[in-house]
Write a protein that holds these residues in place. Structure first.
Motif, PDB file in Angstrom:
ATOM      1  N   ASN A   3       0.861  -1.179   0.000  1.00  0.00           N
ATOM      2  CA  ASN A   3       0.000   0.000   0.000  1.00  0.00           C
ATOM      3  C   ASN A   3       0.903   1.236   0.000  1.00  0.00           C
ATOM      4  OD1 ASN A   3      -1.642   2.182   0.781  1.00  0.00           O
ATOM      5  ND2 ASN A   3      -3.020   0.830   1.931  1.00  0.00           N
ATOM      6  N   ALA A   4       0.762   2.057  -1.032  1.00  0.00           N
ATOM      7  CA  ALA A   4       1.632   3.237  -1.147  1.00  0.00           C
ATOM      8  C   ALA A   4       1.482   4.179   0.044  1.00  0.00           C
ATOM      9  CB  ALA A   4       1.315   3.979  -2.439  1.00  0.00           C
ATOM     10  N   ASN A   5       0.338   4.112   0.713  1.00  0.00           N
ATOM     11  CA  ASN A   5       0.122   4.987   1.877  1.00  0.00           C
ATOM     12  C   ASN A   5       0.700   4.410   3.167  1.00  0.00           C
ATOM     13  OD1 ASN A   5      -1.336   6.994   0.453  1.00  0.00           O
ATOM     14  ND2 ASN A   5      -3.136   5.643   0.452  1.00  0.00           N
ATOM     15  N   LEU A   6       1.151   3.176   3.094  1.00  0.00           N
ATOM     16  CA  LEU A   6       1.736   2.532   4.275  1.00  0.00           C
ATOM     17  C   LEU A   6       3.200   2.209   3.962  1.00  0.00           C
ATOM     18  CD1 LEU A   6      -1.209   0.091   5.198  1.00  0.00           C
ATOM     19  CD2 LEU A   6      -0.746   2.348   6.159  1.00  0.00           C
ATOM     20  N   GLY A   7       4.023   3.246   4.023  1.00  0.00           N
ATOM     21  CA  GLY A   7       5.418   3.097   3.644  1.00  0.00           C
ATOM     22  C   GLY A   7       6.182   2.078   4.466  1.00  0.00           C
ATOM     23  N   TRP A   8       5.701   1.842   5.699  1.00  0.00           N
ATOM     24  CA  TRP A   8       6.394   0.886   6.564  1.00  0.00           C
ATOM     25  C   TRP A   8       6.380  -0.526   5.976  1.00  0.00           C
ATOM     26  CZ3 TRP A   8       3.711  -3.365   8.072  1.00  0.00           C
ATOM     27  CH2 TRP A   8       2.321  -3.274   8.078  1.00  0.00           C
ATOM     28  N   GLN A   9       5.376  -0.801   5.117  1.00  0.00           N
ATOM     29  CA  GLN A   9       5.281  -2.154   4.580  1.00  0.00           C
ATOM     30  C   GLN A   9       6.534  -2.522   3.769  1.00  0.00           C
ATOM     31  OE1 GLN A   9       1.573  -2.268   2.372  1.00  0.00           O
ATOM     32  NE2 GLN A   9       0.428  -2.915   4.181  1.00  0.00           N
ATOM     33  N   ARG A  10       6.952  -1.596   2.909  1.00  0.00           N
ATOM     34  CA  ARG A  10       8.146  -1.868   2.094  1.00  0.00           C
ATOM     35  C   ARG A  10       9.374  -2.038   2.985  1.00  0.00           C
ATOM     36  NH1 ARG A  10       7.563  -0.684  -3.444  1.00  0.00           N
ATOM     37  NH2 ARG A  10       9.820  -0.543  -3.626  1.00  0.00           N
TER      38      ARG A  10
END
Lengths: 171, 122
Positions: free
Chosen positions: B98-105
């Motif tokens: 999710n581009a809005n959840l940068g922590w995922q990457r």
């Protein structure tokens, strides 16, 4: 109230003292409160999300390893020496075996000059031992927090600290 | 071709699998913590036989609606990826974030580094 990083009055804290052992829902509820606090006081950056992750990892450790009643978890945002910082502290009793393992693990993580490389090494060893061992190293490698610990009278104290970015305005 | 996978249906975490030829698209929804990570481990174990037999060569995990990824879950994924790396015909494991959840990457970075030729994070 308008706050800035240099505002000495900026900050907030939450402290939970409870029998966390085995109480996964308590971990989840506590994390959600931490997330609310971060949302209210910090810019919505990856670092802010990483603090919620760090809180989750430490809370899970309390649920997994604490024994003999209450454990404590404290999350505070405050200006320290002119810099806005987070401080997360936990305190819990644990078995002698776990205290020794935790101390060795924390020493290794805290003293590592290359925490990301250490994290990668332990990720690569996943499945080769009981317990992931990945929670605490994430605090350094992913959340970029400093870690320290002490063991006193059978109680493990862990402290994680690091800089934060306050919201331009918060109420 | 049909693969035998029972999706996880839970209040905190769920999966939704859609096989498409020799690939499968999986939605991971909710929170992966110490309680739900064993469910993920069980789910992944169901995919392994199809990977070993050649029925599945590509895996896509959509985590746009995943709001927590704890170390227990990272360990499960790492263990599974290590086994997958040894299977020659497995081409790709893709994570859609999710581009809005940068922590995922950022949280998936160690898995990407673990299997750089296999894992893509978009």
């Amino acid at each position: 109230m308008v706050t800035t990083p240099s505002d000495a009055g900026w900050g907030a804290s939450l402290c939970f003292v409870a029998g966390f052992a085995g109480r996964v829902r308590l971990v989840s509820s506590s994390r959600q409160l931490i997330a609310e606090l971060c949302s209210a006081y910090l810019e919505p950056t990856d670092q802010s999300a990483a603090l919620v992750m760090a809180a989750q990892e430490l809370l899970e450790n309390l649920a997994k390893y604490s024994v003999n009643g209450d454990a404590s978890f404290e999350f505070s945002l405050a200006v320290h020496e002119g810099q806005p910082r987070v401080r997360i502290r936990t305190r819990n009793a644990a078995s002698a075996e776990h205290l020794a393992q935790a101390s060795e693990l924390l020493d290794r993580i805290a003293s590592s000059a290359e925490p990301v490389a250490l994290y990668d090494h332990w990720v690569a060893a996943s499945g080769e031992r009981e317990g992931s061992r990945l929670g605490l190293i994430r605090l350094r490698a992913e959340a970029c927090l400093s870690l320290s610990h002490t063991i006193e009278a059978g109680l493990l104290h862990i402290e994680a600290t690091g800089p934060v970015e306050p919201k331009r305005s918060a109420s | 071709m049909s693969i035998a996978v029972d999706d996880i249906v839970g209040e905190v975490f769920s999966t939704s699998s859609a096989p498409q030829g020799d690939r499968v698209v999986v939605q991971l929804v909710g929170c992966l913590d110490m309680e739900t990570a064993p469910l993920l481990k069980h789910y992944l174990s169901q995919l392994s036989p199809s990977a070993e037999s050649g029925e599945l060569c590509e895996f896509e995990f959509n985590i746009e609606q995943l709001y927590l990824l704890s170390s227990s879950a990272i360990s499960c994924l790492a263990t599974w990826l290590k086994a997958l790396k040894a299977i020659e015909h497995v081409r790709r494991v893709r994570f859609v974030t999710n581009a809005n959840l940068g922590w995922q990457r950022r949280s998936l970075d160690p898995l990407r580094r673990l299997a750089e030729k296999l894992v893509a994070v978009d």
